[in-house]
Design a protein around this motif. Structure first.
Motif, PDB file in Angstrom:
ATOM      1  N   SER A   1      -6.434   2.026 -24.685  1.00 59.07           N
ATOM      2  CA  SER A   1      -5.905   1.388 -23.398  1.00 59.07           C
ATOM      3  C   SER A   1      -6.789   0.333 -22.793  1.00 59.07           C
ATOM      4  N   GLN A   2      -5.649  -0.767 -22.357  1.00 54.96           N
ATOM      5  CA  GLN A   2      -6.176  -1.744 -22.116  1.00 54.96           C
ATOM      6  C   GLN A   2      -7.133  -1.573 -20.757  1.00 54.96           C
ATOM      7  N   SER A   3      -8.248  -1.123 -20.735  1.00 53.53           N
ATOM      8  CA  SER A   3      -8.984  -0.649 -20.236  1.00 53.53           C
ATOM      9  C   SER A   3     -10.742  -1.347 -20.940  1.00 53.53           C
ATOM     10  N   SER A   4     -10.296  -0.158 -22.073  1.00 52.90           N
ATOM     11  CA  SER A   4     -11.177  -0.017 -22.713  1.00 52.90           C
ATOM     12  C   SER A   4     -11.574  -1.574 -23.656  1.00 52.90           C
TER      13      SER A   4
ATOM     14  N   GLU B   1      -7.563  -7.514 -11.200  1.00 50.94           N
ATOM     15  CA  GLU B   1      -7.008  -7.206 -12.939  1.00 50.94           C
ATOM     16  C   GLU B   1      -6.444  -7.390 -13.664  1.00 50.94           C
ATOM     17  N   ALA B   2      -4.940  -8.280 -13.815  1.00 48.07           N
ATOM     18  CA  ALA B   2      -4.568  -8.887 -14.627  1.00 48.07           C
ATOM     19  C   ALA B   2      -4.874 -10.761 -15.188  1.00 48.07           C
ATOM     20  N   ALA B   3      -6.334 -10.691 -14.580  1.00 49.60           N
ATOM     21  CA  ALA B   3      -7.193 -11.539 -14.892  1.00 49.60           C
ATOM     22  C   ALA B   3      -7.915 -11.082 -15.261  1.00 49.60           C
ATOM     23  N   ILE B   4      -8.540 -10.434 -15.340  1.00 52.87           N
ATOM     24  CA  ILE B   4      -9.391  -9.559 -16.397  1.00 52.87           C
ATOM     25  C   ILE B   4      -9.072  -9.692 -17.792  1.00 52.87           C
ATOM     26  N   LEU B   5      -8.259  -9.080 -17.883  1.00 42.76           N
ATOM     27  CA  LEU B   5      -7.228  -8.972 -18.792  1.00 42.76           C
ATOM     28  C   LEU B   5      -6.845  -9.939 -20.357  1.00 42.76           C
TER      29      LEU B   5
ATOM     30  N   GLN C   1     -14.713  -1.742 -29.466  1.00 45.38           N
ATOM     31  CA  GLN C   1     -14.392  -1.126 -30.883  1.00 45.38           C
ATOM     32  C   GLN C   1     -13.174  -0.057 -30.989  1.00 45.38           C
ATOM     33  N   GLU C   2     -12.586  -0.555 -32.244  1.00 43.63           N
ATOM     34  CA  GLU C   2     -11.146   0.030 -32.228  1.00 43.63           C
ATOM     35  C   GLU C   2     -11.405   0.764 -33.922  1.00 43.63           C
ATOM     36  N   GLY C   3     -11.069   1.747 -33.456  1.00 40.97           N
ATOM     37  CA  GLY C   3     -11.096   3.430 -34.392  1.00 40.97           C
ATOM     38  C   GLY C   3     -12.938   3.725 -34.220  1.00 40.97           C
ATOM     39  N   THR C   4     -12.656   5.164 -34.460  1.00 41.27           N
ATOM     40  CA  THR C   4     -14.011   6.403 -34.257  1.00 41.27           C
ATOM     41  C   THR C   4     -14.251   6.121 -35.676  1.00 41.27           C
ATOM     42  N   VAL C   5     -15.657   7.731 -36.046  1.00 40.44           N
ATOM     43  CA  VAL C   5     -15.891   7.838 -36.813  1.00 40.44           C
ATOM     44  C   VAL C   5     -14.879   8.910 -37.195  1.00 40.44           C
ATOM     45  N   GLY C   6     -14.641   9.909 -36.264  1.00 42.38           N
ATOM     46  CA  GLY C   6     -14.045  11.010 -36.363  1.00 42.38           C
ATOM     47  C   GLY C   6     -12.171  10.562 -36.740  1.00 42.38           C
TER      48      GLY C   6
END
Length: 207
Positions: free
Chosen positions: A2-5, A30-34, A50-55
């Motif tokens: 998601s963009q929020s993350s 919110e658009a300015a933050i993104l 972070q992109e991806g997780t251990v799982g």
């Protein structure tokens, strides 16, 4: 994802900085933050989420230019390293990264002590990198930064505030006759550039 993350400051932090209490401009802020977050990524040639997780690890492919090391994107945690020495897209050569004696070491070795990721993998065991073929190194794991650095959070808040105020200044001039004026251009705010200078990569590679 998601963009929020993938943003580096919050709506409430920017609203507090701008002294805005209502919700009328929330979508625009919110658009300015993104936008500010992506400007930071572009300027630094790296991202801080972070992109991806251990799982569910992310997968990246690299070309090694030496048998002894390969430059990578920012790595928080490695889950698998595999190579394709026969150049048949099988990536059947899986390196030992979990139990001693390991096949790899990481550099810069002290980066995790200051909350930074690794950007280079060294071959120290049973294998060397197949540097004679392109894209023969497959890396799986968690990429990005362990946590968003404070300097990046502050830079994003400053830049997002600047972008939001910019819409109120269609000719690129903000201020008043009484208080003075300032020209708003398309570059990053000078204070933002100063905050981010330490994190900027040289043509996509770590210093």
């Amino acid at each position: 994802m998601s963009q929020s993350s993938t943003v580096y400051t919050t709506l409430s932090d920017v609203k507090n900085a701008l002294q805005i209490e209502d919700t009328l401009d929330d979508t625009a802020i919110e658009a300015a933050i993104l936008t500010a977050s992506r400007q930071i990524d572009e300027y630094c040639q790296r991202f801080f989420y972070q992109e991806g997780t251990v799982g569910s690890p992310a997968t990246r492919y690299y070309t090694a230019y030496s048998p002894w090391y390969v430059e990578t994107d920012d790595i928080v945690q490695l889950t698998q390293l595999a190579c394709d020495p026969d150049f048949d897209q099988s990536y059947s050569q899986v390196w030992n990264i979990t139990t001693a004696p390991l096949d790899i070491m990481y550099e810069p070795v002290n980066n995790p002590l200051k909350g930074w990721p690794w950007t280079r993998i060294l071959a120290i065991g049973s294998y060397v990198f197949p540097y004679f073929f392109p894209q023969t190194v497959r890396v799986q794991g968690v990429f990005g930064f362990p946590e968003v650095p404070y300097e990046v959070e502050l830079a994003c808040k400053i830049q997002a505030s600047r972008l939001f105020v910019r819409k109120q200044s269609p000719f690129g001039i903000a201020g008043s006759v009484e208080l003075g004026t300032v020209r708003l251009n398309s570059r990053l705010d000078p204070d933002v550039e100063m905050l981010l200078k330490t994190f900027r990569r040289n043509k996509g590679l770590a210093y």
